[in-house]
Design an enzyme around this catalytic site. Structure first.
Site, mmCIF file in Angstrom:
data_model
loop_
_atom_site.group_PDB
_atom_site.id
_atom_site.type_symbol
_atom_site.label_atom_id
_atom_site.label_comp_id
_atom_site.label_asym_id
_atom_site.label_seq_id
_atom_site.Cartn_x
_atom_site.Cartn_y
_atom_site.Cartn_z
ATOM 1 C CE LYS A 77 -4.297 -0.008 0.653
ATOM 2 N NZ LYS A 77 -5.341 -0.310 -0.273
ATOM 3 N N GLY A 177 -25.674 0.496 0.428
ATOM 4 C CA GLY A 177 -24.675 1.107 -0.461
ATOM 5 C C GLY A 177 -24.868 0.620 -1.875
ATOM 6 N N GLY A 179 -23.724 1.250 -4.726
ATOM 7 C CA GLY A 179 -22.661 1.781 -5.584
ATOM 8 C C GLY A 179 -22.190 0.695 -6.519
ATOM 9 C CB VAL A 181 -19.412 -3.333 -4.283
ATOM 10 C CG1 VAL A 181 -19.570 -4.715 -3.662
ATOM 11 C CG2 VAL A 181 -17.939 -3.023 -4.515
ATOM 12 N N GLY A 182 -22.417 -2.830 -4.670
ATOM 13 C CA GLY A 182 -23.778 -3.195 -4.269
ATOM 14 C C GLY A 182 -24.721 -3.423 -5.440
HETATM 15 P P1 NAD Z 1 -19.106 3.418 -4.447
HETATM 16 O O1 NAD Z 1 -18.643 4.773 -4.077
HETATM 17 O O2 NAD Z 1 -19.327 3.091 -5.881
HETATM 18 O O3 NAD Z 1 -20.472 3.110 -3.679
HETATM 19 C C1 NAD Z 1 -20.652 3.310 -2.321
HETATM 20 C C2 NAD Z 1 -22.139 3.515 -2.084
HETATM 21 O O4 NAD Z 1 -22.366 3.566 -0.688
HETATM 22 C C3 NAD Z 1 -22.682 4.825 -2.666
HETATM 23 O O5 NAD Z 1 -23.909 4.547 -3.315
HETATM 24 C C4 NAD Z 1 -22.906 5.695 -1.440
HETATM 25 O O6 NAD Z 1 -23.989 6.596 -1.603
HETATM 26 C C5 NAD Z 1 -23.246 4.623 -0.422
HETATM 27 N N1 NAD Z 1 -23.111 5.043 0.976
HETATM 28 C C6 NAD Z 1 -22.169 5.818 1.555
HETATM 29 N N2 NAD Z 1 -22.436 5.961 2.860
HETATM 30 C C7 NAD Z 1 -23.558 5.246 3.105
HETATM 31 C C8 NAD Z 1 -24.324 4.985 4.256
HETATM 32 N N3 NAD Z 1 -23.976 5.501 5.431
HETATM 33 N N4 NAD Z 1 -25.420 4.195 4.152
HETATM 34 C C9 NAD Z 1 -25.765 3.658 2.951
HETATM 35 N N5 NAD Z 1 -25.081 3.862 1.842
HETATM 36 C C10 NAD Z 1 -23.996 4.653 1.914
HETATM 37 O O7 NAD Z 1 -18.070 2.415 -3.761
HETATM 38 P P2 NAD Z 1 -17.805 0.892 -4.150
HETATM 39 O O8 NAD Z 1 -16.696 0.816 -5.117
HETATM 40 O O9 NAD Z 1 -19.107 0.219 -4.455
HETATM 41 O O10 NAD Z 1 -17.239 0.347 -2.770
HETATM 42 C C11 NAD Z 1 -18.086 0.070 -1.676
HETATM 43 C C12 NAD Z 1 -17.278 -0.569 -0.573
HETATM 44 O O11 NAD Z 1 -16.697 -1.778 -1.040
HETATM 45 C C13 NAD Z 1 -16.107 0.264 -0.056
HETATM 46 O O12 NAD Z 1 -15.971 0.007 1.317
HETATM 47 C C14 NAD Z 1 -14.914 -0.293 -0.795
HETATM 48 O O13 NAD Z 1 -13.723 -0.103 -0.072
HETATM 49 C C15 NAD Z 1 -15.285 -1.745 -0.858
HETATM 50 N N6 NAD Z 1 -14.649 -2.487 -1.947
HETATM 51 C C16 NAD Z 1 -14.816 -2.061 -3.237
HETATM 52 C C17 NAD Z 1 -14.247 -2.811 -4.274
HETATM 53 C C18 NAD Z 1 -14.447 -2.408 -5.711
HETATM 54 O O14 NAD Z 1 -14.054 -3.176 -6.578
HETATM 55 N N7 NAD Z 1 -15.054 -1.271 -6.007
HETATM 56 C C19 NAD Z 1 -13.505 -3.960 -3.981
HETATM 57 C C20 NAD Z 1 -13.371 -4.370 -2.644
HETATM 58 C C21 NAD Z 1 -13.951 -3.613 -1.642
#
Ligand code: NAD
Length: 379
Positions: A77, A177, A179, A181-182
């Site tokens: 990192k 969430g 986003g 991932v979700g």
């Molecule tokens: P993203 O920014 O695309 O989506 C995050 C979502 O969470 C957004 O819709 C945001 O509005 C929502 N959010 C924020 N605070 C919130 C809350 N208090 N309650 C409900 N929703 C809330 O991010 P992402 O890339 O989808 O990543 C999500 C998580 O997964 C992060 O913790 C990230 O570290 C982890 N992660 C992501 C990946 C990846 O490939 N993108 C891989 C491993 C882990």
């Protein structure tokens, strides 16, 4: 420990490098935790306030995640100190200066992280010849767009559902969430017949026991609008997603959202961790005591890193998806087998699996505990 790190052990850190170039205003730290499995892979974060010890702990998390995923990579990192919202020209100058400083760190492959993106990776590749998560124009495949992590999460859920006798056809899924991932996890699970009964973003939560329209929600988010703008939806507070009765609960937003204080509110059979460390250790233990299966983050959300490693080896998108499916299916099975056999939490089983892989790799490379032979920069 002699190097002052409370968390240091026989696995690492392999090296911590502080970079200070006052002439260009660059301060950075690179933590390379362990390279037994191969060159360390891990994100470059831009943030004003991450300590070297925290960088090391994030690098350790990558060692475990990469080893658990069966990748030929260790964990690393890097942190560039600065405000990620600085003017673009200044950001490019700083990131290029950082890249020049790490150009000969052959045991570290940078990727995107908080505060850096695919453009930043293009600058780093330009200066060093190596980086992951590149723009399409440079051979990258945008993993958030295609949903590699959400896809892998759905594979892990499929394996876990079979273990607990849950039929995914008609299974109720709640996503915290919506986003990258979700929403992709929700889409992939819907393809298996599951029903999205609740979804939240930072602004609110909506629920419908008959099922939410995932395509409509995706369109709303793409237009920069909140989920609660869905026609006919009754908006609730974001935290209310914890109270929705479901079969699969997916945290995919932030760390530490389930704690000892609110774990009693969850009414589900399976928690599949899309976000990193969304549950505290106490909460995970409480869920296990109630018979709720928890799929640990670094097993279930490894789709992104598996994808990136495939991209690094010039693999295609199709190869990357089949590698994710194969590895996450096998790893989830191994973790659940071990947890059942030794009566331990899935997280403990996952850590043991990852550490065993790192130690085996170290032994094969003759870095075993005895005779002591310290790895050198030439390894
Ligand atoms: P993203 O920014 O695309 O989506 C995050 C979502 O969470 C957004 O819709 C945001 O509005 C929502 N959010 C924020 N605070 C919130 C809350 N208090 N309650 C409900 N929703 C809330 O991010 P992402 O890339 O989808 O990543 C999500 C998580 O997964 C992060 O913790 C990230 O570290 C982890 N992660 C992501 C990946 C990846 O490939 N993108 C891989 C491993 C882990």
């Amino acid at each position: 420990m002699e190097n002052g790190f409370r968390f240091a052990d026989d696995l690492g850190p392999f090296k911590i490098v502080h970079i200070h170039r006052p002439a260009v205003g660059l301060k950075a730290v690179v933590a390379i935790d362990n390279v037994a499995c191969g060159p360390a892979l891990g994100g470059v974060r831009m943030a004003p306030d991450v300590s070297a010890e925290e960088a090391f702990r994030l690098a350790r998390a990558m060692t475990l995640k990469n080893a658990a995923a069966g990748l030929a990579h260790g964990g690393g990192k890097a942190v560039i100190y600065g405000d990620p919202k600085m003017p673009p020209a200044e950001k490019e100058r700083l990131i290029r200066a950082f890249a020049t400083a790490i150009a000969d760190f052959g045991d570290y492959i940078p990727g995107p992280d908080m505060g850096t993106d695919e453009r930043a990776m293009a600058w780093i590749k330009d200066e060093t010849g190596r980086a992951l998560g590149l723009p399409r124009e440079l051979g990258g495949i945008p993993l958030d767009e295609i949903g590699a992590t959400g896809f892998g999460l759905a594979v892990a859920i499929d394996v876990a559902a079979q273990r607990i006798g849950l039929d995914l056809k008609g299974a109720r899924v709640a996503v915290q969430g919506f986003g990258s991932v979700g929403r992709h996890a929700a889409r992939c699970l819907a393809d298996k017949g599951a029903v999205l009964v609740a979804a939240s973003d930072s602004q609110g939560m909506i629920a419908d026991p008959r099922g939410l329209d995932i395509a409509a929600l995706t369109e709303l988010k793409a237009a920069g609008r909140p989920l609660t703008a869905l026609a006919g939806a009754r908006a609730q507070a974001p935290e209310a997603v914890i109270d929705v009765a479901c079969d699969v609960w997916i945290p995919a937003a932030r760390p530490d959202v389930i704690t000892a204080a609110n774990v009693g509110r969850l009414d589900t059979r399976l928690v599949a961790q899309g976000a990193n460390i969304p549950c505290t250790a106490e909460a995970e233990a409480a869920l296990a005591a109630r018979g709720v299966l928890v799929l640990p983050d670094f097993i279930a959300n490894a789709g992104g890193v598996i994808f990136a490693a495939t991209e690094f080896q010039h693999g295609t998108e199709t190869q990357a998806f089949s590698t994710i499916a194969e590895k996450i299916r096998a790893n989830t099975q191994s973790v659940l087998d071990r947890a059942a056999r030794s009566n331990e939490l899935p997280r403990a089983a996952a850590v043991a699996l990852a550490l065993a892989r790192v130690r085996r790799a170290a032994e094969v490379r003759r870095w075993g505990p005895r005779p002591v032979r310290r790895p050198t920069a030439l390894d």
